[in-house]
Scaffold this active site. Structure first.
Site, short mmCIF file in Angstrom:
data_model
loop_
_atom_site.label_atom_id
_atom_site.label_comp_id
_atom_site.label_asym_id
_atom_site.label_seq_id
_atom_site.Cartn_x
_atom_site.Cartn_y
_atom_site.Cartn_z
N ASP A 10 0.87 -1.17 0.00
CA ASP A 10 0.00 0.00 0.00
C ASP A 10 0.92 1.23 0.00
OD1 ASP A 10 -2.24 1.76 0.61
OD2 ASP A 10 -1.42 1.82 2.65
N ASP A 12 -0.16 5.20 0.80
CA ASP A 12 -0.42 6.22 1.83
C ASP A 12 -0.49 5.59 3.21
OD1 ASP A 12 -0.70 8.57 0.15
OD2 ASP A 12 -2.43 7.51 -0.68
C1 XBP Z 1 -5.37 6.12 0.85
C2 XBP Z 1 -6.44 6.92 0.30
C3 XBP Z 1 -6.21 7.87 -0.80
C4 XBP Z 1 -5.55 9.18 -0.44
C5 XBP Z 1 -5.88 10.22 -1.47
O1 XBP Z 1 -4.90 5.23 -0.15
O2 XBP Z 1 -7.56 6.74 0.71
O3 XBP Z 1 -7.47 8.15 -1.28
O4 XBP Z 1 -6.03 9.64 0.80
O5 XBP Z 1 -5.48 9.86 -2.73
P1 XBP Z 1 -3.90 4.00 0.10
P2 XBP Z 1 -6.22 10.47 -4.04
O6 XBP Z 1 -3.61 3.91 1.57
O7 XBP Z 1 -4.64 2.81 -0.44
O8 XBP Z 1 -2.67 4.27 -0.70
O9 XBP Z 1 -6.70 11.83 -3.69
O10 XBP Z 1 -5.15 10.50 -5.10
O11 XBP Z 1 -7.35 9.55 -4.39
MG MG Z 2 -2.93 3.28 3.38
#
Ligand code: XBP
Ligand code: MG
Length: 257
Positions: A10, A12
């Site tokens: 993953d 973020d």
């Molecule tokens: C986490 C999320 C993402 C980001 C925003 O994603 O929910 O939506 O907060 O990204 P992960 P975008 O942990 O799966 O990587 O604004 O580009 O959608």
């Molecule tokens: Mg995440």
């Protein structure tokens, strides 16, 4: 016996604590478009339950401004706002201003050195991944990953398993060949629904999430001189997330399966 072949990450919260920059970028885009909408940290913790930036804005409007309308199509308007948000976010990341979390670079390099395959399975936008990885790992970082499944490549974002299924399809591997790294409730739900053994490193915005189903929950990946803390499961044979620990977690989970 199952043999580990690939590590699926993953982005973020797992590779870097990026959500605060996401939050600020949403707020910048709102202000720039002339809206007085502002997401506080507490608002954002709640809003993170909705994955995907566009979906998050849509949810916010449905909840807070159900009467809000624009001359054209509302989803197109949201997509335009989100595009600006992405531009602000990428600008913040350039120059390596947002570091990877402790142990991430070490683990990725160790996996590469041992010829494991790497993949990304994320809800976020492709430009954001490129900016984060290239600014921290160098200009050829994207080539280290055999599969990058991201954002709108699937119709249903996490907690649906689709993004993990797509990453495995790109790798031409099955769940019993792979392990996932996550930081959130929605992420663990997605990985487990894709039948993946999952290791969690809790992040700034997700430390109170329910991570049921994870094989190991840590506060961070840690480093040889800065141990990680196990919140659930056994961290062995090292006191930080090394490849021997990853293999141990994978083997134990395979035995139980
Ligand atoms: C986490 C999320 C993402 C980001 C925003 O994603 O929910 O939506 O907060 O990204 P992960 P975008 O942990 O799966 O990587 O604004 O580009 O959608
Ligand atoms: Mg995440």
């Amino acid at each position: 016996m199952a043999e580990l072949k690939a590590l699926l990450f993953d982005v973020d919260g797992t590779l870097a604590d990026t959500e605060e920059i996401h939050r600020q970028s949403f707020n910048k885009a709102f202000l720039e478009a002339g809206h007085d909408w502002h997401w506080s940290q507490d608002d954002y913790r709640e809003l993170l339950k909705v994955t995907g930036g566009k979906e998050r804005i849509q949810h916010f409007l449905q909840q807070q401004y159900p009467e809000f309308s624009v001359p054209g199509d509302l989803w197109d308007y949201i997509a335009g706002l989100h595009k600006r948000k992405t531009a602000h976010y990428v600008e913040q990341l350039q120059g390596g201003r947002i570091p990877l979390r402790p142990g991430v670079k070490r683990l990725i390099e160790a996996a590469r050195a041992e010829n494991y395959r790497l993949a990304v399975a994320t809800t976020t936008t492709m430009e954001n991944i490129t900016a984060l990885l290239e600014s921290n790992l160098g200009p050829d970082a994207m080539q280290w990953f055999d599969a990058v499944a991201a954002g709108d490549m699937v119709a249903k974002k996490k907690p649906a398993p689709d993004i993990y299924l797509l990453a495995m399809e790109q790798l031409q591997l099955a769940p019993e060949d792979c392990i996932a790294f996550e930081d959130s409730y929605n992420g663990v739900q997605a990985a487990r629904a894709a039948q993946l053994v999952t290791i969690v490193t809790a992040s700034e915005y997700t430390r109170d999430d329910d991570f049921s189903g994870a094989a190991l929950i840590l506060d961070q990946m840690g480093e040889p001189d800065a141990p990680a803390r196990a919140l659930y499961g056994t961290l062995a044979p090292d006191d930080y997330l090394s490849m021997p620990v990853v293999r141990e977690v994978f083997a134990r989970a395979a035995e139980c399966a």
